[in-house]
Design a protein around this motif. Sequence first.
Motif, PDB file in Angstrom:
ATOM      1  N   ILE A 209      10.307  20.960  29.059  1.00  0.00           N
ATOM      2  CA  ILE A 209      11.422  20.754  29.977  1.00  0.00           C
ATOM      3  C   ILE A 209      12.408  19.812  29.303  1.00  0.00           C
ATOM      4  CG2 ILE A 209      12.097  19.965  32.276  1.00  0.00           C
ATOM      5  CD1 ILE A 209      10.218  22.387  32.312  1.00  0.00           C
ATOM      6  N   LEU A 210      13.665  20.217  29.237  1.00  0.00           N
ATOM      7  CA  LEU A 210      14.681  19.449  28.510  1.00  0.00           C
ATOM      8  C   LEU A 210      15.496  18.638  29.520  1.00  0.00           C
ATOM      9  CD1 LEU A 210      15.884  22.337  26.149  1.00  0.00           C
ATOM     10  CD2 LEU A 210      13.770  20.971  26.024  1.00  0.00           C
ATOM     11  N   PHE A 211      15.411  17.297  29.419  1.00  0.00           N
ATOM     12  CA  PHE A 211      16.114  16.408  30.340  1.00  0.00           C
ATOM     13  C   PHE A 211      16.071  14.991  29.756  1.00  0.00           C
ATOM     14  CE2 PHE A 211      16.044  13.236  33.711  1.00  0.00           C
ATOM     15  CZ  PHE A 211      17.131  13.585  34.487  1.00  0.00           C
ATOM     16  N   PRO A 212      17.144  14.215  29.822  1.00  0.00           N
ATOM     17  CA  PRO A 212      18.435  14.464  30.473  1.00  0.00           C
ATOM     18  C   PRO A 212      19.499  15.050  29.538  1.00  0.00           C
ATOM     19  CG  PRO A 212      18.317  12.167  29.856  1.00  0.00           C
ATOM     20  CD  PRO A 212      17.018  12.798  29.411  1.00  0.00           C
ATOM     21  N   ILE A 213      19.076  15.509  28.348  1.00  0.00           N
ATOM     22  CA  ILE A 213      20.007  16.253  27.501  1.00  0.00           C
ATOM     23  C   ILE A 213      19.321  17.519  27.018  1.00  0.00           C
ATOM     24  CG2 ILE A 213      21.236  14.178  26.744  1.00  0.00           C
ATOM     25  CD1 ILE A 213      19.908  14.563  23.959  1.00  0.00           C
TER      26      ILE A 213
ATOM     27  N   MET B 176      18.611   8.394  22.206  1.00  0.00           N
ATOM     28  CA  MET B 176      18.193   9.621  22.906  1.00  0.00           C
ATOM     29  C   MET B 176      17.802  10.672  21.877  1.00  0.00           C
ATOM     30  SD  MET B 176      17.771  10.917  25.984  1.00  0.00           S
ATOM     31  CE  MET B 176      18.821   9.876  27.027  1.00  0.00           C
ATOM     32  N   ASN B 177      16.514  10.982  21.835  1.00  0.00           N
ATOM     33  CA  ASN B 177      16.044  12.004  20.913  1.00  0.00           C
ATOM     34  C   ASN B 177      16.430  13.397  21.396  1.00  0.00           C
ATOM     35  OD1 ASN B 177      14.789  10.209  19.123  1.00  0.00           O
ATOM     36  ND2 ASN B 177      12.900  10.186  20.317  1.00  0.00           N
ATOM     37  N   GLN B 178      16.353  14.358  20.468  1.00  0.00           N
ATOM     38  CA  GLN B 178      16.695  15.742  20.777  1.00  0.00           C
ATOM     39  C   GLN B 178      15.955  16.212  22.027  1.00  0.00           C
ATOM     40  OE1 GLN B 178      15.808  18.534  17.661  1.00  0.00           O
ATOM     41  NE2 GLN B 178      17.169  20.081  18.481  1.00  0.00           N
ATOM     42  N   HIS B 179      16.674  16.869  22.922  1.00  0.00           N
ATOM     43  CA  HIS B 179      16.139  17.454  24.159  1.00  0.00           C
ATOM     44  C   HIS B 179      15.683  16.400  25.175  1.00  0.00           C
ATOM     45  CE1 HIS B 179      16.661  21.384  22.565  1.00  0.00           C
ATOM     46  NE2 HIS B 179      15.567  21.434  21.828  1.00  0.00           N
ATOM     47  N   GLY B 180      15.941  15.125  24.935  1.00  0.00           N
ATOM     48  CA  GLY B 180      15.637  14.113  25.930  1.00  0.00           C
ATOM     49  C   GLY B 180      14.198  13.652  25.936  1.00  0.00           C
ATOM     50  N   PHE B 181      13.869  12.822  26.930  1.00  0.00           N
ATOM     51  CA  PHE B 181      12.568  12.157  26.969  1.00  0.00           C
ATOM     52  C   PHE B 181      11.555  12.796  27.907  1.00  0.00           C
ATOM     53  CE2 PHE B 181      15.488   9.792  29.828  1.00  0.00           C
ATOM     54  CZ  PHE B 181      14.862  10.023  31.050  1.00  0.00           C
ATOM     55  N   ALA B 182      11.975  13.667  28.818  1.00  0.00           N
ATOM     56  CA  ALA B 182      11.033  14.186  29.823  1.00  0.00           C
ATOM     57  C   ALA B 182       9.863  14.906  29.175  1.00  0.00           C
ATOM     58  CB  ALA B 182      11.758  15.120  30.791  1.00  0.00           C
ATOM     59  N   ARG B 183      10.097  15.625  28.098  1.00  0.00           N
ATOM     60  CA  ARG B 183       9.036  16.450  27.498  1.00  0.00           C
ATOM     61  C   ARG B 183       7.915  15.618  26.895  1.00  0.00           C
ATOM     62  NH1 ARG B 183      10.948  18.749  21.723  1.00  0.00           N
ATOM     63  NH2 ARG B 183      12.203  17.003  20.980  1.00  0.00           N
TER      64      ARG B 183
ATOM     65  N   GLU C  59      11.126   1.496  34.247  1.00  0.00           N
ATOM     66  CA  GLU C  59      11.791   0.571  33.324  1.00  0.00           C
ATOM     67  C   GLU C  59      11.954   1.215  31.951  1.00  0.00           C
ATOM     68  OE1 GLU C  59      13.272  -2.298  34.193  1.00  0.00           O
ATOM     69  OE2 GLU C  59      12.704  -1.593  36.194  1.00  0.00           O
ATOM     70  N   ALA C  60      10.954   2.003  31.550  1.00  0.00           N
ATOM     71  CA  ALA C  60      11.020   2.661  30.236  1.00  0.00           C
ATOM     72  C   ALA C  60      12.150   3.681  30.196  1.00  0.00           C
ATOM     73  CB  ALA C  60       9.689   3.321  29.914  1.00  0.00           C
ATOM     74  N   THR C  61      12.290   4.502  31.257  1.00  0.00           N
ATOM     75  CA  THR C  61      13.361   5.498  31.235  1.00  0.00           C
ATOM     76  C   THR C  61      14.729   4.832  31.368  1.00  0.00           C
ATOM     77  OG1 THR C  61      13.340   5.946  33.636  1.00  0.00           O
ATOM     78  CG2 THR C  61      11.828   7.231  32.259  1.00  0.00           C
TER      79      THR C  61
END
Length: 289
Positions: free
Chosen positions: A49-53, A71-78, A100-102
């Motif tokens: 899942i790609l979020f927030p980019i 911000m790494n490629q495709h965001g942090f949610a994955r 706090e981390a996000t």
Amino acid sequence: MASSTRIANEFLSVDVSSLGAEMQALRTSDGRSLLWNGDAAFWGGRSPILFPIVGKAPDDAVEIEGNSYPMNQHGFARRTEFALAASSDTMCRYELSASEATKAVYPFDFVLDVEHRIEGRTLTVAAEVRNRDRRPMPFGLGFHPAFVWPLPGAEGSDHVITLDNKAEPALIRLSGGLLSLERHPSPFEGGRLVLDHAMFDEDAMIFPEGAGEGLRYRAEGGPTLHFTFDNLPNLALWQKPGAPFICIEPWHGMAAENGGSKELAERPYSQTLEAGKMARFAFSVEVTG
């Protein structure tokens, strides 16, 4: 430690990991595996899942209201652990809330819910983004599922993607991971594309608009996968060169433009959600044959 949830009915079974709320397997009742197995020799993802980019940011950083955040490629949610919020035999919903981390990399109070649901021969994957902040929240959201190529039983056959709308959408490519503005002729003819591994020697094929709300992925002798898209106007097709999978990626948001703005809100197809509002994005895949 990541955990896993299995949902199933008489036609399909799906495994979903708490890490990234990522689908790990999609199988038919007769044992055919349709999702890529995540072999890290090619690509360790399966259906992130790609979020927030969506895509890459210049120098792996985005600007939000003039401030820079990594911000790494495709965001942090994955790569983030989700909590299991609800489940049944045929549905599971995972939830990621701001922490706090996000907030160190994305300074908003949000909730991202990801639901996998089976009805008959159809799997629906839906993401809901809620802005719990007091200000507008820019983001991109995308799905990145990888399906086996060749399909089970279709070894040696041409694999074809056919757009429901029979369109010939313009193609754009990436340059250094960022969007090139140059438009290329469509590889689709009357909405039909016969897949060739050489198409991916120059990375993903991206169709920013015009691919429509549905497509079929099939080959003679194998099953047909019919996809429908909800609130996902962009489409990408990607394969690690020579790997036995094809990613069919519906997005609402794309990589930053080469030489363009670093502001997250100004990335192509970024969405800005007002305080207190929610947005939903989903794809369904019906398996027949």
